[in-house]
Design a protein around this motif. Structure first.
Motif: not given
Length: 254
Positions: A209-212, A242-245
């Motif tokens: 997932h990417r931070l929205h 984090p920008l992505q997990i």
């Protein structure tokens, strides 16, 4: 943006709801407004418990009832503990003008409530509301999400000037988000401004997932009354998000 600069900038803009009427179009263009600076969320780790309570009360009043000048004076003077002379210098005005704005702001703050009426984000009832909100959001269950909102809930998304009032329009907009970004979101719980907050991660092609957005919630009487959703990279950095997990990290948020 630092807390002081955020407060100063509130004299120029503050929040989208201070700029005009709410939208009833869930498909309105989400174009960031240039030339404005916005109130920013503060990580709770920077404040002790008493300061968090003061900050939350100040921000509730600032967002809902105060003029831009009163909002800036209140945050700089009472929350950040600047002197009247410092506030006057930062806002380009006089000490008497600051004292007058502060007096009116404190009167509005008194009407908002006192510290004994403010519930902390870890209050069991607040946690329960947030947990149900997370489950509804992660499963893209819009009807369940709407049931957790007060009738005249407010949704704001600085730096986008578009904002919504009312559970119907809130739900219609979130439904549009799910249609565009997909379902199967992941959310991480944290706190900001003495309030519950959620880092919302949208599913991305492939894995993870990417931070929205960072969503800061106001919960009153067992329902969500206000959501300010921030998509500013500077906000993400301030909270060390984090920008992505990864898929494994996404699973642990559930």
């Amino acid at each position: 943006m630092t807390s002081a600069s955020a407060a100063r900038s509130s004299a120029d803009a503050g929040t989208p709801s201070g700029l005009g009427a709410p939208s009833d179009d869930p498909g309105a263009p989400l174009t960031p407004a240039s030339g404005f600076a916005w109130l920013q969320p503060f990580p709770d780790a920077r404040f002790d418990a008493d300061a968090r309570t003061d900050l939350r009360l100040a921000l509730v009043a600032a967002m809902q009832t105060l003029s831009a000048r009163q909002r800036a004076a209140l945050l700089l003077r009472d929350v950040l503990q600047c002197s009247a002379a410092e506030v006057a210098t930062q806002l380009g005005t006089t000490i008497p003008a600051i004292n007058s704005a502060l007096q009116r702001a404190r009167a509005a703050l008194a009407e908002t409530g006192d510290a004994s009426e403010v519930t902390e984000p870890d209050d069991p009832k607040v946690r329960g509301v947030v947990d149900r909100y997370v489950r509804a959001f992660e499963t893209a269950n819009v009807p369940a999400l709407v049931r957790l909102l007060i009738d005249d809930v407010v949704l704001e998304m600085p730096p986008v000037p578009v904002w919504y009032r009312g559970s119907r329009d809130y739900g219609r907009f979130i439904d549009r988000v799910f249609q565009i970004r997909g379902t199967g979101w992941a959310m991480t719980r944290l706190t900001a401004n003495g309030q519950p907050a959620l880092a919302a991660y949208a599913p991305q092609p492939g894995d993870g997932h990417r931070l929205h957005t960072l969503q800061v919630l106001t919960v009153t009487k067992g329902l969500v009354a206000h959501n300010v959703a921030f998509a500013d990279p500077a906000v993400f950095e301030a909270f060390d998000l984090p920008l992505q997990i990864s898929p494994d990290e996404s699973a642990r948020t559930r």
